[in-house]
Design a protein around this motif. Structure first.
Motif, PDB file in Angstrom:
ATOM      1  N   LYS A  81       2.284   6.335  -2.483  1.00  0.00           N
ATOM      2  CA  LYS A  81       3.564   6.843  -2.954  1.00  0.00           C
ATOM      3  C   LYS A  81       4.043   8.060  -2.169  1.00  0.00           C
ATOM      4  O   LYS A  81       5.245   8.215  -1.917  1.00  0.00           O
ATOM      5  CB  LYS A  81       3.430   7.203  -4.441  1.00  0.00           C
ATOM      6  CG  LYS A  81       4.597   7.973  -5.044  1.00  0.00           C
ATOM      7  CD  LYS A  81       4.276   8.380  -6.476  1.00  0.00           C
ATOM      8  CE  LYS A  81       5.401   9.181  -7.116  1.00  0.00           C
ATOM      9  NZ  LYS A  81       5.048   9.590  -8.504  1.00  0.00           N
ATOM     10  N   GLU A  82       3.121   8.928  -1.759  1.00  0.00           N
ATOM     11  CA  GLU A  82       3.478  10.259  -1.284  1.00  0.00           C
ATOM     12  C   GLU A  82       4.461  10.279  -0.114  1.00  0.00           C
ATOM     13  O   GLU A  82       5.450  11.049  -0.151  1.00  0.00           O
ATOM     14  CB  GLU A  82       2.207  11.053  -0.924  1.00  0.00           C
ATOM     15  CG  GLU A  82       1.380  11.484  -2.115  1.00  0.00           C
ATOM     16  CD  GLU A  82       0.600  10.336  -2.744  1.00  0.00           C
ATOM     17  OE1 GLU A  82       0.148  10.466  -3.896  1.00  0.00           O
ATOM     18  OE2 GLU A  82       0.440   9.292  -2.052  1.00  0.00           O
ATOM     19  N   TYR A  84       6.789   8.171   0.679  1.00  0.00           N
ATOM     20  CA  TYR A  84       8.094   7.734   0.199  1.00  0.00           C
ATOM     21  C   TYR A  84       8.702   8.766  -0.747  1.00  0.00           C
ATOM     22  O   TYR A  84       9.924   8.874  -0.868  1.00  0.00           O
ATOM     23  CB  TYR A  84       7.978   6.363  -0.468  1.00  0.00           C
ATOM     24  CG  TYR A  84       7.738   5.267   0.547  1.00  0.00           C
ATOM     25  CD1 TYR A  84       8.790   4.489   1.018  1.00  0.00           C
ATOM     26  CD2 TYR A  84       6.477   5.032   1.078  1.00  0.00           C
ATOM     27  CE1 TYR A  84       8.587   3.512   1.976  1.00  0.00           C
ATOM     28  CE2 TYR A  84       6.254   4.066   2.031  1.00  0.00           C
ATOM     29  CZ  TYR A  84       7.309   3.305   2.482  1.00  0.00           C
ATOM     30  OH  TYR A  84       7.094   2.347   3.448  1.00  0.00           O
ATOM     31  N   GLU A  85       7.846   9.540  -1.406  1.00  0.00           N
ATOM     32  CA  GLU A  85       8.331  10.634  -2.232  1.00  0.00           C
ATOM     33  C   GLU A  85       8.895  11.740  -1.346  1.00  0.00           C
ATOM     34  O   GLU A  85       9.924  12.347  -1.655  1.00  0.00           O
ATOM     35  CB  GLU A  85       7.189  11.174  -3.099  1.00  0.00           C
ATOM     36  CG  GLU A  85       7.588  11.438  -4.519  1.00  0.00           C
ATOM     37  CD  GLU A  85       6.400  11.855  -5.382  1.00  0.00           C
ATOM     38  OE1 GLU A  85       6.554  11.812  -6.610  1.00  0.00           O
ATOM     39  OE2 GLU A  85       5.340  12.224  -4.846  1.00  0.00           O
ATOM     40  N   TRP A  90      11.200   6.875  -2.786  1.00  0.00           N
ATOM     41  CA  TRP A  90      10.470   6.395  -3.962  1.00  0.00           C
ATOM     42  C   TRP A  90      11.439   6.188  -5.124  1.00  0.00           C
ATOM     43  O   TRP A  90      11.328   5.223  -5.888  1.00  0.00           O
ATOM     44  CB  TRP A  90       9.373   7.380  -4.336  1.00  0.00           C
ATOM     45  CG  TRP A  90       8.618   7.040  -5.590  1.00  0.00           C
ATOM     46  CD1 TRP A  90       8.819   7.559  -6.842  1.00  0.00           C
ATOM     47  CD2 TRP A  90       7.544   6.102  -5.724  1.00  0.00           C
ATOM     48  NE1 TRP A  90       7.945   7.011  -7.737  1.00  0.00           N
ATOM     49  CE2 TRP A  90       7.145   6.109  -7.085  1.00  0.00           C
ATOM     50  CE3 TRP A  90       6.882   5.258  -4.836  1.00  0.00           C
ATOM     51  CZ2 TRP A  90       6.112   5.306  -7.569  1.00  0.00           C
ATOM     52  CZ3 TRP A  90       5.850   4.460  -5.325  1.00  0.00           C
ATOM     53  CH2 TRP A  90       5.479   4.485  -6.663  1.00  0.00           C
ATOM     54  N   ARG A  99       6.363  -1.239  -7.584  1.00  0.00           N
ATOM     55  CA  ARG A  99       5.481  -0.105  -7.803  1.00  0.00           C
ATOM     56  C   ARG A  99       4.262  -0.567  -8.602  1.00  0.00           C
ATOM     57  O   ARG A  99       4.396  -1.417  -9.490  1.00  0.00           O
ATOM     58  CB  ARG A  99       6.195   1.013  -8.568  1.00  0.00           C
ATOM     59  CG  ARG A  99       7.397   1.586  -7.830  1.00  0.00           C
ATOM     60  CD  ARG A  99       8.178   2.549  -8.725  1.00  0.00           C
ATOM     61  NE  ARG A  99       9.266   3.201  -8.017  1.00  0.00           N
ATOM     62  CZ  ARG A  99      10.474   2.688  -7.851  1.00  0.00           C
ATOM     63  NH1 ARG A  99      10.743   1.499  -8.368  1.00  0.00           N
ATOM     64  NH2 ARG A  99      11.406   3.341  -7.185  1.00  0.00           N
ATOM     65  N   LYS A 101      -0.040   0.723  -9.928  1.00  0.00           N
ATOM     66  CA  LYS A 101      -1.076   1.751 -10.036  1.00  0.00           C
ATOM     67  C   LYS A 101      -2.444   1.126  -9.795  1.00  0.00           C
ATOM     68  O   LYS A 101      -2.693  -0.022 -10.168  1.00  0.00           O
ATOM     69  CB  LYS A 101      -1.057   2.403 -11.425  1.00  0.00           C
ATOM     70  CG  LYS A 101       0.170   3.272 -11.696  1.00  0.00           C
ATOM     71  CD  LYS A 101       0.080   3.915 -13.065  1.00  0.00           C
ATOM     72  CE  LYS A 101       1.296   4.790 -13.355  1.00  0.00           C
ATOM     73  NZ  LYS A 101       1.321   6.012 -12.509  1.00  0.00           N
ATOM     74  N   ASP A 107      -0.490   6.057  -7.738  1.00  0.00           N
ATOM     75  CA  ASP A 107       0.747   5.300  -7.536  1.00  0.00           C
ATOM     76  C   ASP A 107       0.818   4.705  -6.128  1.00  0.00           C
ATOM     77  O   ASP A 107       0.558   5.410  -5.140  1.00  0.00           O
ATOM     78  CB  ASP A 107       1.968   6.196  -7.755  1.00  0.00           C
ATOM     79  CG  ASP A 107       2.173   6.536  -9.222  1.00  0.00           C
ATOM     80  OD1 ASP A 107       2.228   5.586 -10.033  1.00  0.00           O
ATOM     81  OD2 ASP A 107       2.273   7.731  -9.558  1.00  0.00           O
ATOM     82  N   TYR A 108       1.195   3.443  -6.067  1.00  0.00           N
ATOM     83  CA  TYR A 108       1.348   2.730  -4.796  1.00  0.00           C
ATOM     84  C   TYR A 108       2.618   1.885  -4.844  1.00  0.00           C
ATOM     85  O   TYR A 108       3.247   1.726  -5.895  1.00  0.00           O
ATOM     86  CB  TYR A 108       0.134   1.826  -4.535  1.00  0.00           C
ATOM     87  CG  TYR A 108      -1.140   2.597  -4.276  1.00  0.00           C
ATOM     88  CD1 TYR A 108      -1.553   2.876  -2.982  1.00  0.00           C
ATOM     89  CD2 TYR A 108      -1.923   3.057  -5.341  1.00  0.00           C
ATOM     90  CE1 TYR A 108      -2.718   3.589  -2.742  1.00  0.00           C
ATOM     91  CE2 TYR A 108      -3.087   3.784  -5.109  1.00  0.00           C
ATOM     92  CZ  TYR A 108      -3.478   4.042  -3.807  1.00  0.00           C
ATOM     93  OH  TYR A 108      -4.622   4.752  -3.571  1.00  0.00           O
ATOM     94  N   LEU A 109       2.980   1.334  -3.692  1.00  0.00           N
ATOM     95  CA  LEU A 109       4.108   0.412  -3.620  1.00  0.00           C
ATOM     96  C   LEU A 109       3.788  -0.691  -2.627  1.00  0.00           C
ATOM     97  O   LEU A 109       2.907  -0.537  -1.767  1.00  0.00           O
ATOM     98  CB  LEU A 109       5.383   1.147  -3.183  1.00  0.00           C
ATOM     99  CG  LEU A 109       5.379   1.734  -1.756  1.00  0.00           C
ATOM    100  CD1 LEU A 109       6.670   1.352  -1.034  1.00  0.00           C
ATOM    101  CD2 LEU A 109       5.232   3.244  -1.786  1.00  0.00           C
TER     102      LEU A 109
END
Length: 564
Positions: A81-82, A84-85, A90, A99, A101, A107-109
């Motif tokens: 996630k990080e 894209y955040e 995100w 998305r 977990k 968190d992943y995508l």
């Protein structure tokens, strides 16, 4: 080495009837001809024949990407996630992003596109200006949680895509990388046999400046584009612009209120006053990240919410509801006018130019106002091209009426600039020993979508008609049925394979000649070679799948003709 595939050993099941849920030509034919099968909404399996076509498309893409110096890599589809955040995507991607977990709650995508991950890869591997420019690409499965997956593999939730990324230290370098990709794309789509148009586009959530789409005209296309019959202008409808041309409004009289009961719509107002809708000003209320905003367009035009969203991205745009008028006496439903809207931001299309006069709401129930002049009676906070484009709108370049057509997006190229490099701090050491911020380009081709586009453009009433570059075989040899015919068909197939051709031979026992001929038309290999009634004489019939032309040839003549 022989490249011969016997249909008696091939996993293929053709269908006589169209699938019940199929609407587009490619969906119908790719399923009926045994190229793909549906697993769930937007999720498809590629069968042996389909894999051959998919791999042929990917091969052409690889060859042309390698030719411009691209280096192939393979990055993961499961992404953290990080990154894209850090770029804001995100949240910007909204509901279309898959998305998930892991068991620890992380968190992943599933990657829809990989700008962030390629940026981090280059940040790790390239530290000096000497390491650049570099072009990296991959052909990989992407994921998008489509609200309404449809049209077979044209709009799926899982799809094959080539995405490449260029990294340069200067804007001039980026422009050159963009040019290289543009030329490579033209070569790719020409080799694939795809009729295509290059159109101006908007960047949307991708960010950046220059952006062009490669569109394959097709009735099943979900993109609408315009082109000028008099010049080379072409654009996605969301990228069409209209000039802002102020006029002298000093001759208009003062604002005059009109009693207009029961006229909350443009249609009822125009009928009541006996004026054209174009004389009225339509004020659409939307919420932009929760804030009520008014959007003004001529009364005879509609707001293109897609264009509005692109202009205001990454903000969320939605229509107001009846509840939004509660506690807002300044907003009179059906009678809103821009004059006096002190607490509401006002966006207008360039057609609502300074000096133009309009009939619009008077912000009172059952009342409108005329002679409301832009710049005199109200100010526009921001001009944006937001009307839905119509056939006949003037070309921005030459003024000729534009034509509209539908197409499938098969490629998109972007000059991203430094959006992702800024977010992820991608710098290299410059010639002067100081850090230089890298500039990027992003370039996509829908590999699986290209297969569907080819099926849309290369088909007739009988089935598919693949261009040779992508076809699952060069020649489809059909044994009409008898032992002698089958023996001849297999012998010819082996000789064609030894000559370097890819051969599909229908040697199925117990299948009638009619079914074999129908399947050959449906499957769509460019050349069909039939061992039929003159097999005893060593004579075959060669048919061109596209033109239908037929000729009788001896075995040696057929091999020579097909190998040429």
């Amino acid at each position: 080495m022989a490249q011969v595939q016997r249909m008696s050993r091939l996993m293929v099941k053709t269908l006589r009837d169209d699938p019940a849920d199929a609407e587009t030509l490619s969906h119908k034919l790719l399923v009926r001809a045994g190229y793909v099968r549906r697993n769930a909404a937007g999720i498809w399996s590629w069968l042996p024949l389909g894999m051959k076509v998919l791999e042929n498309v990917a091969r052409v893409v690889r060859e042309e990407m390698d030719a411009i110096g691209g280096q192939e890599v393979l990055l993961p589809a499961l992404l953290p996630k990080e990154p894209y955040e850090a770029t804001g995507r995100w949240n910007e991607y909204g509901a279309e992003l898959f998305r998930l977990k892991d068991r620890k709650g992380g968190d992943y995508l599933l990657g829809p596109t990989h700008e962030e991950i390629f940026t981090l890869l280059v940040k790790d591997q390239c530290t000096s200006y000497k390491d650049l420019p570099v072009i990296l690409y991959q052909i990989q499965t992407k994921y998008r949680d489509e609200a309404r997956p449809r049209s077979g593999i044209l709009r799926g939730r899982e799809f094959q895509m080539k995405d490449s990324y260029s990294f340069d230290t200067t804007d001039e370098g980026l422009a050159e990388s963009y040019r290289l990709h543009r030329e490579a794309y033209i070569k790719i789509f020409t080799r694939l046999g795809l009729e295509h148009k290059i159109v101006s586009a908007v960047s949307g959530a991708m960010g950046g400046s220059a952006s062009e789409e490669f569109l394959a005209p097709a009735a099943a296309g979900e993109d609408t584009f315009v082109y000028c019959p008099s010049c080379d202008y072409a654009a996605n409808t969301e990228a069409v612009t209209h000039p802002l041309t102020p006029v002298d409004g000093s001759a208009h009289g003062p604002v005059e209120e009109l009693d207009t009961p029961d006229t909350p719509t443009i249609e009822t107002l125009a009928a009541h006053l006996d004026v054209p809708a174009a004389a009225t000003l339509k004020n659409l209320l939307v919420k932009v990240d929760g804030e009520i905003v008014a959007v003004g367009v001529p009364g005879n035009r509609d707001v293109d919410l897609g264009k509005l969203e692109d202009h205001l991205a990454p903000a969320t745009v939605e229509l107001v509801t009846a509840e939004d008028f509660t506690g807002r006496p300044d907003l009179v439903r059906g009678y809103v006018g821009p004059q006096g809207l002190d607490k509401v931001r006002y966006i207008a299309d360039p057609r609502v130019a300074p000096g133009t006069a309009w009939i619009t709401g008077a912000n009172k129930p059952g009342t409108h106002a005329k002679n409301v002049v832009v710049g005199r009676d109200f100010e526009v906070d921001q001009y944006l091209d937001v009307v839905e484009v119509e056939d006949g709108d003037p070309c921005p370049n030459c003024g000729t009426g534009l034509k509209m057509d539908r197409a499938i997006e098969i490629g998109h190229i972007f000059q991203l600039g430094r959006k992702y490099a800024d977010a992820l701090q991608l710098d290299v050491l410059g010639q002067n020993g100081k850090p230089v911020r890298v500039t990027m380009g992003s370039y996509g081709i829908g590999v699986s979508r290209a297969v569907a586009a080819l099926a849309e453009q290369h088909a007739d009433e009988q089935g598919l008609c693949w261009p040779r570059e992508v076809a699952p075989a060069d020649v489809h040899v059909v044994a009409a049925g008898k032992a002698l015919q089958t023996e001849l068909a297999l012998d010819v197939a082996d000789k064609l394979g030894e000559a370097g051709l890819r051969v599909l031979v229908d040697d199925r026992a117990g299948v009638s000649p009619g079914v074999k001929f129908t399947d050959a038309e449906l499957i769509g290999v460019p050349k069909i070679l039939v061992a039929g009634r003159r097999s005893g004489e060593g004579v075959l019939e060669l048919k061109d799948r596209r033109t239908g032309e037929r000729e009788e040839l001896t075995v040696d003549e057929a091999i020579a003709r097909l190998s040429a």
